[in-house]
Design a protein around this motif. Structure first.
Motif, PDB file in Angstrom:
ATOM      1  N   ASN A  13      56.232  -2.959  83.410  1.00  0.00           N
ATOM      2  CA  ASN A  13      54.813  -3.181  83.668  1.00  0.00           C
ATOM      3  C   ASN A  13      54.508  -4.668  83.714  1.00  0.00           C
ATOM      4  N   THR A  14      53.483  -5.019  84.477  1.00  0.00           N
ATOM      5  CA  THR A  14      53.038  -6.404  84.530  1.00  0.00           C
ATOM      6  C   THR A  14      51.567  -6.416  84.905  1.00  0.00           C
ATOM      7  N   ALA A  15      50.980  -7.608  84.941  1.00  0.00           N
ATOM      8  CA  ALA A  15      49.556  -7.728  85.238  1.00  0.00           C
ATOM      9  C   ALA A  15      49.319  -8.663  86.415  1.00  0.00           C
ATOM     10  N   GLY A  16      48.201  -8.440  87.086  1.00  0.00           N
ATOM     11  CA  GLY A  16      47.800  -9.272  88.209  1.00  0.00           C
ATOM     12  C   GLY A  16      46.387  -9.791  88.008  1.00  0.00           C
ATOM     13  N   TYR A  17      46.122 -10.916  88.635  1.00  0.00           N
ATOM     14  CA  TYR A  17      44.837 -11.590  88.462  1.00  0.00           C
ATOM     15  C   TYR A  17      44.349 -12.098  89.809  1.00  0.00           C
ATOM     16  N   LEU A  18      43.034 -12.141  89.994  1.00  0.00           N
ATOM     17  CA  LEU A  18      42.435 -12.690  91.201  1.00  0.00           C
ATOM     18  C   LEU A  18      40.934 -12.760  91.008  1.00  0.00           C
ATOM     19  N   ILE A  19      40.286 -13.386  91.966  1.00  0.00           N
ATOM     20  CA  ILE A  19      38.826 -13.413  92.034  1.00  0.00           C
ATOM     21  C   ILE A  19      38.440 -12.640  93.284  1.00  0.00           C
ATOM     22  N   VAL A  20      37.509 -11.686  93.131  1.00  0.00           N
ATOM     23  CA  VAL A  20      36.997 -10.924  94.271  1.00  0.00           C
ATOM     24  C   VAL A  20      35.536 -11.314  94.450  1.00  0.00           C
ATOM     25  N   LYS A  21      35.204 -11.838  95.631  1.00  0.00           N
ATOM     26  CA  LYS A  21      33.835 -12.261  95.934  1.00  0.00           C
ATOM     27  C   LYS A  21      33.207 -11.291  96.919  1.00  0.00           C
ATOM     28  N   ASN A  22      31.936 -10.988  96.681  1.00  0.00           N
ATOM     29  CA  ASN A  22      31.178 -10.102  97.548  1.00  0.00           C
ATOM     30  C   ASN A  22      30.098 -10.925  98.240  1.00  0.00           C
ATOM     31  N   ASN A  23      30.235 -11.122  99.533  1.00  0.00           N
ATOM     32  CA  ASN A  23      29.290 -11.922 100.298  1.00  0.00           C
ATOM     33  C   ASN A  23      28.227 -11.064 100.975  1.00  0.00           C
ATOM     34  N   SER A  24      28.082  -9.808 100.537  1.00  0.00           N
ATOM     35  CA  SER A  24      27.080  -8.928 101.132  1.00  0.00           C
ATOM     36  C   SER A  24      25.905  -8.752 100.172  1.00  0.00           C
ATOM     37  N   ASP A  25      24.870  -8.091 100.642  1.00  0.00           N
ATOM     38  CA  ASP A  25      23.698  -7.856  99.810  1.00  0.00           C
ATOM     39  C   ASP A  25      23.727  -6.486  99.133  1.00  0.00           C
ATOM     40  N   LYS A  26      24.910  -5.860  99.106  1.00  0.00           N
ATOM     41  CA  LYS A  26      25.078  -4.567  98.433  1.00  0.00           C
ATOM     42  C   LYS A  26      26.276  -4.634  97.488  1.00  0.00           C
ATOM     43  N   ASP A  27      26.142  -3.982  96.333  1.00  0.00           N
ATOM     44  CA  ASP A  27      27.279  -3.873  95.421  1.00  0.00           C
ATOM     45  C   ASP A  27      28.406  -3.121  96.118  1.00  0.00           C
ATOM     46  N   VAL A  28      29.642  -3.474  95.782  1.00  0.00           N
ATOM     47  CA  VAL A  28      30.809  -2.751  96.277  1.00  0.00           C
ATOM     48  C   VAL A  28      31.578  -2.247  95.058  1.00  0.00           C
ATOM     49  N   LYS A  29      31.810  -0.937  95.014  1.00  0.00           N
ATOM     50  CA  LYS A  29      32.525  -0.338  93.888  1.00  0.00           C
ATOM     51  C   LYS A  29      33.982  -0.123  94.276  1.00  0.00           C
ATOM     52  N   LEU A  30      34.883  -0.844  93.620  1.00  0.00           N
ATOM     53  CA  LEU A  30      36.314  -0.641  93.809  1.00  0.00           C
ATOM     54  C   LEU A  30      36.733   0.522  92.920  1.00  0.00           C
ATOM     55  N   VAL A  31      37.382   1.522  93.524  1.00  0.00           N
ATOM     56  CA  VAL A  31      37.719   2.732  92.765  1.00  0.00           C
ATOM     57  C   VAL A  31      39.219   2.921  92.554  1.00  0.00           C
ATOM     58  N   SER A  32      40.039   2.193  93.310  1.00  0.00           N
ATOM     59  CA  SER A  32      41.482   2.327  93.100  1.00  0.00           C
ATOM     60  C   SER A  32      42.210   1.149  93.728  1.00  0.00           C
ATOM     61  N   ALA A  33      43.472   1.048  93.341  1.00  0.00           N
ATOM     62  CA  ALA A  33      44.364   0.034  93.893  1.00  0.00           C
ATOM     63  C   ALA A  33      45.752   0.649  93.999  1.00  0.00           C
ATOM     64  N   SER A  34      46.538   0.138  94.936  1.00  0.00           N
ATOM     65  CA  SER A  34      47.913   0.614  95.086  1.00  0.00           C
ATOM     66  C   SER A  34      48.763  -0.518  95.636  1.00  0.00           C
ATOM     67  N   SER A  35      50.062  -0.399  95.421  1.00  0.00           N
ATOM     68  CA  SER A  35      51.002  -1.400  95.909  1.00  0.00           C
ATOM     69  C   SER A  35      52.392  -0.776  95.987  1.00  0.00           C
ATOM     70  N   PRO A  36      53.171  -1.164  96.999  1.00  0.00           N
ATOM     71  CA  PRO A  36      54.532  -0.636  97.085  1.00  0.00           C
ATOM     72  C   PRO A  36      55.448  -1.121  95.953  1.00  0.00           C
ATOM     73  N   ILE A  37      55.023  -2.125  95.191  1.00  0.00           N
ATOM     74  CA  ILE A  37      55.879  -2.640  94.116  1.00  0.00           C
ATOM     75  C   ILE A  37      55.778  -1.838  92.830  1.00  0.00           C
ATOM     76  N   ALA A  38      54.775  -0.934  92.748  1.00  0.00           N
ATOM     77  CA  ALA A  38      54.554  -0.203  91.492  1.00  0.00           C
ATOM     78  C   ALA A  38      54.230   1.262  91.756  1.00  0.00           C
ATOM     79  N   LYS A  39      54.593   2.096  90.785  1.00  0.00           N
ATOM     80  CA  LYS A  39      54.263   3.518  90.893  1.00  0.00           C
ATOM     81  C   LYS A  39      52.759   3.734  90.786  1.00  0.00           C
ATOM     82  N   ARG A  40      52.111   2.963  89.884  1.00  0.00           N
ATOM     83  CA  ARG A  40      50.658   3.050  89.710  1.00  0.00           C
ATOM     84  C   ARG A  40      50.078   1.657  89.561  1.00  0.00           C
ATOM     85  N   VAL A  41      48.872   1.500  90.057  1.00  0.00           N
ATOM     86  CA  VAL A  41      48.126   0.254  89.886  1.00  0.00           C
ATOM     87  C   VAL A  41      46.749   0.645  89.370  1.00  0.00           C
TER      88      VAL A  41
END
Length: 148
Positions: A40-68
């Protein structure tokens, strides 16, 4: 005729939903290569929303891991706990910071060959089913980043 109008309205709706996700941008996306023997490991980033509506992130995936998963560190009763979050909302005209010791992305069941890669692709999905592909820089375990 009604069917054609409904189809056009649906396409306009889908188009505006996709445009919302297109309004997201990311900075400093990085994932720590796994420590030998770990999965297991961790990832970090900044996500910016340039719109006038909230955006709900509900999942993530990557070929490097079974689950994200999205995780959050919490301090309770003098102890630090890590909890899994079902979603993360990026506020309208705002940002969410994924960082060590706070909100972060967990990569579970990581492929051991991941350390040989310079980058890792991660897909973030919103509540409307739209995906944002983000290229994370794979950082050596020897770089100085506080890892939980």
């Amino acid at each position: 005729m009604k069917n054609i109008i409904l189809i056009v309205l649906s396409l306009i709706g889908l188009s505006s939903q996709a445009a919302e996700l297109d309004q997201l941008s990311t900075e400093n996306a990085k994932v720590r290569a796994v420590i030998p023997g770990a999965v297991n490991t961790a990832g970090y980033l900044i996500v910016k929303n340039n719109s006038d509506k909230d955006v709900k992130l509900v999942s993530a995936s990557s070929p490097i891991a079974k689950r994200v998963e999205f995780h959050q560190h919490l301090h309770q009763g003098g102890l630090m706990k890590m909890i899994k979050l079902d979603n993360v909302t990026v506020p309208a005209n705002g940002e969410v910071v994924f960082e060590s010791g706070g909100l972060h992305i967990m990569f579970l069941g990581v492929d051991s060959t991941m350390a040989n890669n310079k980058t890792a692709n991660v897909r973030l999905m919103d509540s409307n089913g739209n995906e944002l592909s983000v290229e994370f820089k794979v950082e050596s375990i020897h770089q100085k980043i506080r890892h939980h």
